[in-house]
Structure formats: C-alpha cells, structure tokens
Write a protein that holds these residues in place. Structure first.
Motif, PDB file in Angstrom:
ATOM      1  N   VAL A   4       7.682   5.845  13.337  1.00 29.89           N
ATOM      2  CA  VAL A   4       6.299   5.423  13.717  1.00 29.89           C
ATOM      3  C   VAL A   4       5.494   5.107  12.699  1.00 29.89           C
ATOM      4  N   THR A   5       4.807   3.866  12.860  1.00 27.99           N
ATOM      5  CA  THR A   5       3.749   3.285  11.627  1.00 27.99           C
ATOM      6  C   THR A   5       2.593   2.934  12.639  1.00 27.99           C
ATOM      7  N   TYR A   6       1.315   3.014  11.619  1.00 26.44           N
ATOM      8  CA  TYR A   6       0.152   2.622  12.249  1.00 26.44           C
ATOM      9  C   TYR A   6      -0.562   1.495  11.669  1.00 26.44           C
ATOM     10  N   ASP A   7      -1.486   0.971  12.575  1.00 25.06           N
ATOM     11  CA  ASP A   7      -2.239  -0.160  11.952  1.00 25.06           C
ATOM     12  C   ASP A   7      -3.512   0.311  11.054  1.00 25.06           C
ATOM     13  N   TYR A   8      -3.893   1.694  11.523  1.00 22.62           N
ATOM     14  CA  TYR A   8      -5.239   2.022  10.778  1.00 22.62           C
ATOM     15  C   TYR A   8      -5.142   3.712  10.588  1.00 22.62           C
ATOM     16  N   ILE A   9      -5.366   3.992   9.435  1.00 23.44           N
ATOM     17  CA  ILE A   9      -5.206   5.561   9.242  1.00 23.44           C
ATOM     18  C   ILE A   9      -6.584   5.716   8.456  1.00 23.44           C
ATOM     19  N   LEU A  10      -7.428   6.759   9.139  1.00 17.73           N
ATOM     20  CA  LEU A  10      -8.708   7.049   8.704  1.00 17.73           C
ATOM     21  C   LEU A  10      -8.413   8.718   8.041  1.00 17.73           C
ATOM     22  N   ALA A  11      -9.082   9.020   6.910  1.00 20.94           N
ATOM     23  CA  ALA A  11      -9.020  10.463   6.460  1.00 20.94           C
ATOM     24  C   ALA A  11     -10.522  10.645   6.043  1.00 20.94           C
ATOM     25  N   CYS A  12     -11.437  11.220   6.851  1.00 17.54           N
ATOM     26  CA  CYS A  12     -12.686  11.425   6.724  1.00 17.54           C
ATOM     27  C   CYS A  12     -13.093  12.651   6.720  1.00 17.54           C
ATOM     28  N   GLY A  13     -13.639  13.234   5.260  1.00 17.11           N
ATOM     29  CA  GLY A  13     -13.900  14.263   5.045  1.00 17.11           C
ATOM     30  C   GLY A  13     -12.942  15.650   5.064  1.00 17.11           C
ATOM     31  N   CYS A  14     -11.822  15.245   5.206  1.00 14.26           N
ATOM     32  CA  CYS A  14     -10.585  16.244   4.874  1.00 14.26           C
ATOM     33  C   CYS A  14      -9.933  16.524   3.647  1.00 14.26           C
ATOM     34  N   LEU A  15      -9.847  15.511   2.947  1.00 17.31           N
ATOM     35  CA  LEU A  15      -8.769  15.407   1.758  1.00 17.31           C
ATOM     36  C   LEU A  15      -9.217  16.328   0.442  1.00 17.31           C
ATOM     37  N   GLU A  16     -10.630  16.578   0.464  1.00 14.36           N
ATOM     38  CA  GLU A  16     -11.350  17.401  -0.649  1.00 14.36           C
ATOM     39  C   GLU A  16     -10.851  19.028  -0.262  1.00 14.36           C
ATOM     40  N   HIS A  17     -10.161  19.056   0.921  1.00 15.85           N
ATOM     41  CA  HIS A  17      -9.746  20.470   1.591  1.00 15.85           C
ATOM     42  C   HIS A  17      -8.360  20.587   1.360  1.00 15.85           C
ATOM     43  N   VAL A  18      -7.654  19.591   0.687  1.00 17.90           N
ATOM     44  CA  VAL A  18      -6.187  19.856   0.202  1.00 17.90           C
ATOM     45  C   VAL A  18      -5.955  20.854  -0.982  1.00 17.90           C
ATOM     46  N   SER A  19      -4.964  21.603  -1.392  1.00 16.14           N
ATOM     47  CA  SER A  19      -4.962  22.542  -2.297  1.00 16.14           C
ATOM     48  C   SER A  19      -4.986  22.183  -3.721  1.00 16.14           C
ATOM     49  N   SER A  20      -4.645  20.799  -4.081  1.00 18.46           N
ATOM     50  CA  SER A  20      -4.409  20.450  -5.510  1.00 18.46           C
ATOM     51  C   SER A  20      -4.320  18.744  -5.493  1.00 18.46           C
ATOM     52  N   GLU A  21      -4.374  18.153  -6.692  1.00 18.63           N
ATOM     53  CA  GLU A  21      -4.244  17.108  -6.871  1.00 18.63           C
ATOM     54  C   GLU A  21      -2.904  16.423  -6.573  1.00 18.63           C
ATOM     55  N   VAL A  22      -1.959  17.439  -6.627  1.00 20.22           N
ATOM     56  CA  VAL A  22      -0.311  17.113  -6.307  1.00 20.22           C
ATOM     57  C   VAL A  22      -0.516  16.905  -4.726  1.00 20.22           C
ATOM     58  N   ALA A  23      -1.171  17.757  -4.044  1.00 19.57           N
ATOM     59  CA  ALA A  23      -0.897  17.827  -2.631  1.00 19.57           C
ATOM     60  C   ALA A  23      -1.962  16.656  -2.239  1.00 19.57           C
ATOM     61  N   GLN A  33       3.199   5.634   3.759  1.00 17.17           N
ATOM     62  CA  GLN A  33       4.493   5.334   4.549  1.00 17.17           C
ATOM     63  C   GLN A  33       4.266   5.384   6.095  1.00 17.17           C
ATOM     64  N   GLY A  34       3.268   5.863   6.552  1.00 17.56           N
ATOM     65  CA  GLY A  34       2.915   5.576   7.973  1.00 17.56           C
ATOM     66  C   GLY A  34       2.157   4.522   8.365  1.00 17.56           C
ATOM     67  N   THR A  35       2.028   3.540   7.258  1.00 17.61           N
ATOM     68  CA  THR A  35       1.216   2.566   7.785  1.00 17.61           C
ATOM     69  C   THR A  35       2.155   1.042   7.811  1.00 17.61           C
ATOM     70  N   GLN A  36       1.886   0.240   8.698  1.00 14.02           N
ATOM     71  CA  GLN A  36       2.696  -0.850   8.661  1.00 14.02           C
ATOM     72  C   GLN A  36       2.036  -2.060   8.230  1.00 14.02           C
ATOM     73  N   VAL A  37       3.018  -3.045   7.850  1.00 14.05           N
ATOM     74  CA  VAL A  37       2.292  -4.196   7.081  1.00 14.05           C
ATOM     75  C   VAL A  37       1.335  -4.738   7.806  1.00 14.05           C
ATOM     76  N   GLY A  38      -0.055  -4.988   6.954  1.00 14.49           N
ATOM     77  CA  GLY A  38      -1.230  -5.519   7.700  1.00 14.49           C
ATOM     78  C   GLY A  38      -1.997  -4.496   7.877  1.00 14.49           C
ATOM     79  N   GLY A  39      -1.509  -3.149   8.004  1.00 15.24           N
ATOM     80  CA  GLY A  39      -2.336  -1.926   8.407  1.00 15.24           C
ATOM     81  C   GLY A  39      -3.285  -1.638   7.413  1.00 15.24           C
TER      82      GLY A  39
END
Length: 122
Positions: A4-23, A33-39
């Motif tokens: 499954v791939t998507y045209d648009y993926i939005l991450a708003c106000g959540c990535l500062e809550h991952v555990s580390s730079e690696v995460a 990987q989940g984004t299709q060409v043109g997405g």
C-alpha cells in the motif's frame, strides 16, 4: 505481496515524540517507502523547545522525547529526502502560554515545516 502506498503523508506535531534520532530517521524512511511516485510527505514539528515559568523566567525541564535543534532537524530531513523535490521548508517561532503545571508557563519552539515530493521509484 501487495504494498500500500499513499499520495500524501502528513506528520504534524508527532515526530518530536519519537525516542531518538535513529527512531526519527526510521519513521521518515517508512514514510518514504509508503509514498507513491508523485506523492508528498509533509512534516511539521517543534524544535528547540523550551518551557519557561512566565512569572520568573525560570527554565523548566521539557517533557519532549526528541528536542532537536532546528538546523539538525533540517539536516536530517534534507539527507533522508535527498533526490526528492523539496516543496516547502520554513520555520515559525512559537510562544504559547500554558497552564499545565502548578504555575503559569510558556511553551517556546521553532516550529518547522518540511514538504517533499517523490520524483521516482526507489
């Protein structure tokens, strides 16, 4: 296997809550990987977060898992999205009064927005 791939993926106000730079990088790679060409992937996150007592100016410990410097966040985003068309890259300084502790506080950050479009299959 069907992927499954998507045209648009939005991450708003959540990535500062991952555990580390690696995460952080791992999540970005999964978004890619989940984004299709043109997405488009659009990331909006707070960086350089400070929490301050309003009355005294005393700095409080931030309760954010990944408190990156703005330049470091952009550096990671630019490296991960190398080869993509960067559509937006901007910073807005935020200062928000809050009452989540025993004393009035102010949440300060440099909120960044980064949007990039996938140009080809990888």
């Amino acid at each position: 296997m069907f992927k499954v791939t998507y045209d648009y993926i939005l991450a708003c106000g959540c990535l500062e809550h991952v555990s580390s730079e690696v995460a952080f990088i791992q999540v970005l790679e999964r978004m890619k990987q989940g984004t299709q060409v043109g997405g488009i992937n659009c990331i909006s996150m707070n960086t350089e977060i400070q929490e301050v007592e309003r009355d005294t100016g005393r700095m409080l410990d931030t309760l954010i898992e990944l408190n990156l410097r703005k330049d470091k966040a952009y550096s990671i985003l630019e490296a991960v999205y190398k080869g993509w068309n960067v559509l937006e890259q901007k910073t807005v300084i935020h200062s928000v009064d809050e009452d989540k502790y025993d004393v009035p506080t102010q949440f300060r950050s440099q909120s960044i927005t980064f949007a990039a479009q996938k140009l080809r299959a990888t």
